[in-house]
Write a protein that holds these residues in place. Structure first.
Motif, mmCIF file in Angstrom:
data_model
loop_
_atom_site.group_PDB
_atom_site.id
_atom_site.type_symbol
_atom_site.label_atom_id
_atom_site.label_comp_id
_atom_site.label_asym_id
_atom_site.label_seq_id
_atom_site.Cartn_x
_atom_site.Cartn_y
_atom_site.Cartn_z
ATOM 1 N N GLY A 47 0.781 -1.224 0.000
ATOM 2 C CA GLY A 47 0.000 0.000 0.000
ATOM 3 C C GLY A 47 0.816 1.279 0.000
ATOM 4 N N HIS A 48 2.144 1.171 -0.048
ATOM 5 C CA HIS A 48 3.014 2.354 -0.021
ATOM 6 C C HIS A 48 3.804 2.436 -1.325
ATOM 7 C CE1 HIS A 48 2.209 3.007 4.252
ATOM 8 N NE2 HIS A 48 2.422 1.706 4.436
ATOM 9 N N THR A 49 3.903 3.644 -1.866
ATOM 10 C CA THR A 49 4.693 3.837 -3.072
ATOM 11 C C THR A 49 6.087 4.336 -2.705
ATOM 12 O OG1 THR A 49 3.885 6.097 -3.369
ATOM 13 C CG2 THR A 49 2.681 4.332 -4.495
ATOM 14 N N GLN A 50 7.036 3.996 -3.556
ATOM 15 C CA GLN A 50 8.417 4.419 -3.361
ATOM 16 C C GLN A 50 9.017 4.747 -4.724
ATOM 17 O OE1 GLN A 50 10.163 4.750 -0.266
ATOM 18 N NE2 GLN A 50 11.492 5.876 -1.679
ATOM 19 N N GLN A 51 9.838 5.789 -4.764
ATOM 20 C CA GLN A 51 10.437 6.220 -6.023
ATOM 21 C C GLN A 51 11.924 5.897 -6.060
ATOM 22 O OE1 GLN A 51 9.265 10.422 -6.008
ATOM 23 N NE2 GLN A 51 7.699 9.945 -7.525
ATOM 24 N N TYR A 52 12.369 5.456 -7.241
ATOM 25 C CA TYR A 52 13.758 5.080 -7.447
ATOM 26 C C TYR A 52 14.229 5.628 -8.794
ATOM 27 C CZ TYR A 52 12.487 1.579 -3.918
ATOM 28 O OH TYR A 52 12.027 0.957 -2.783
ATOM 29 N N VAL A 53 15.521 5.472 -9.044
ATOM 30 C CA VAL A 53 16.097 5.732 -10.358
ATOM 31 C C VAL A 53 16.801 4.459 -10.816
ATOM 32 C CG1 VAL A 53 17.784 7.071 -11.684
ATOM 33 C CG2 VAL A 53 16.388 8.204 -9.949
ATOM 34 N N LEU A 54 16.460 4.006 -11.999
ATOM 35 C CA LEU A 54 17.109 2.860 -12.625
ATOM 36 C C LEU A 54 18.091 3.382 -13.664
ATOM 37 C CD1 LEU A 54 17.420 -0.163 -13.544
ATOM 38 C CD2 LEU A 54 15.506 0.279 -15.091
ATOM 39 N N THR A 55 19.325 2.893 -13.631
ATOM 40 C CA THR A 55 20.334 3.287 -14.606
ATOM 41 C C THR A 55 20.870 2.070 -15.319
ATOM 42 O OG1 THR A 55 20.996 5.237 -13.327
ATOM 43 C CG2 THR A 55 22.578 4.409 -14.937
ATOM 44 N N ILE A 56 20.895 2.144 -16.651
ATOM 45 C CA ILE A 56 21.584 1.156 -17.484
ATOM 46 C C ILE A 56 22.850 1.833 -17.990
ATOM 47 C CG2 ILE A 56 21.476 -0.306 -19.533
ATOM 48 C CD1 ILE A 56 18.439 -0.295 -19.268
ATOM 49 N N PHE A 57 23.996 1.232 -17.760
ATOM 50 C CA PHE A 57 25.271 1.851 -18.064
ATOM 51 C C PHE A 57 25.710 1.497 -19.487
ATOM 52 C CE2 PHE A 57 24.945 1.292 -13.516
ATOM 53 C CZ PHE A 57 25.198 2.578 -13.070
ATOM 54 N N GLU A 58 25.989 2.531 -20.258
ATOM 55 C CA GLU A 58 26.299 2.356 -21.671
ATOM 56 C C GLU A 58 27.798 2.252 -21.953
ATOM 57 O OE1 GLU A 58 23.926 1.775 -23.670
ATOM 58 O OE2 GLU A 58 22.206 2.411 -22.475
ATOM 59 N N ARG A 59 28.620 2.849 -21.112
ATOM 60 C CA ARG A 59 30.065 2.829 -21.344
ATOM 61 C C ARG A 59 30.824 2.126 -20.222
ATOM 62 N NH1 ARG A 59 30.868 9.016 -23.655
ATOM 63 N NH2 ARG A 59 30.856 8.472 -25.863
#
Length: 327
Positions: A47-59
């Protein structure tokens, strides 16, 4: 940050089965920046939302990335406001997504302040000094990969795109910095883990209930490396404390940032003596990288290359200005 590798919501939902983060509620690409594929991720659990950042590394590779991710974890554990990497169920903070290294980190509060005043600059200077001190006992080591060796390596690739005056400026400044880097004074400068890219868009501020603001944190550590702390400070001042149209330093903002930094980590006489050299080094580093990105770009789904002439102007300003703001 940009999107070079696209990921659907179904793909990310499947990938997140290895995490204990709940159900995906929102997933969208981040357009700013030019190095990695970045996404805002919102999940719901119990019932709780959480925010994240997903990173895909290109180099960056699986071998290089533990330095950056564990540095962030190290700083976060010491009270520095930086994104904290989220481990999967097996404890790993780095995993493969679409054949590339990827990680999830906490999303910091606030938004970027692109028109900072002296108060914003003072907060940045204070936290930068505390970050430098907090990183002193970090156990991993990696040099700044965008330092002198990279400038020298990249020079022949970008020279064909420059006019004669620009070529002379680039060659002369790289030669000057090579001599500075080889000096005994340079060797004596203190250093350790540095952000190396602490621009306005890599810092967040959040509003306070009293109508003011507080620093939400530093992020995007993927240019970090062991370097001289004075270089990190110069890179920061070159972005936070200037007139964007001309590249000239704003004395009030520069003094506020430097004084706040100095109050936490006092600067030495040797550092003061080479402040102009480091401001030039910071300008050169980003002139070279922006020339490289502008004239030798990679394909990306969302890409906004920066204008390289901005840091050419800053470098010329640092060369021409003898009286530079100090503490």
């Amino acid at each position: 940050m940009a999107v070079f590798t696209t990921v659907s919501q179904d793909e990310i939902a499947s990938w997140l089965l290895d995490y204990d983060l709940g159900t995906v509620r929102d997933f969208r690409g981040i357009a700013s920046g030019i190095e990695n594929s970045n996404f805002f991720l919102t999940t719901e659990r119990d019932g709780h939302t959480q925010q994240y950042v997903l990173t895909i590394f290109e180099r960056l590779s699986f071998t290089q990335l533990p330095y950056y991710l564990h540095l962030m974890a190290h700083l976060a554990a010491r009270g520095i406001r930086v994104p904290a990497p989220i481990p999967a169920r097996d404890g790993e903070i780095l995993r493969a997504l679409k054949g590339k290294p990827a990680t999830i980190v906490t999303r910091l509060p606030g938004s970027s302040q692109l028109a900072p005043d002296a108060g914003h600059c003072a907060e940045v200077g204070d936290m930068l000094a505390r970050m430098h001190l907090a990183g002193q006992d970090y156990g991993r080591s990696q040099p700044n990969l965008r330092s002198l060796a990279w400038w020298q390596q990249t020079e022949p690739e970008i020279l064909p795109f420059l006019d004669g005056v620009q070529r002379d400026l680039l060659r002369d400044e790289i030669a000057h910095q090579a001599a500075f880097f080889a000096s005994a004074d340079y060797a004596a400068l203190p250093g350790g883990p540095c952000h190396c890219d602490l621009f306005r868009d890599n810092v967040l501020f959040e509003d306070t209930p009293q109508g003011g603001h507080r620093l939400g944190g530093f992020f995007d550590f993927y240019f970090a490396g062991h370097d001289k702390w004075l270089f990190d400070l110069a890179v920061t001042v070159n972005d936070w404390c200037i007139d964007l149209a001309t590249g000239a330093l704003d004395a009030g903002r520069a003094s506020a940032l430097l004084q706040a930094y100095h109050a936490v980590r006092p600067l030495s006489e040797t550092e003061a003596a080479h402040w102009q050299d480091m401001l030039r080094a910071g300008a050169l580093r980003f002139w070279v990288s922006r020339l490289w990105d502008f004239y030798l770009p990679r394909e990306a789904d969302i890409l906004q290359p920066h204008d390289p002439t901005h840091f050419e102007r800053i470098l010329r300003q640092r060369l021409a200005t003898q009286a530079l703001p100090w503490t």
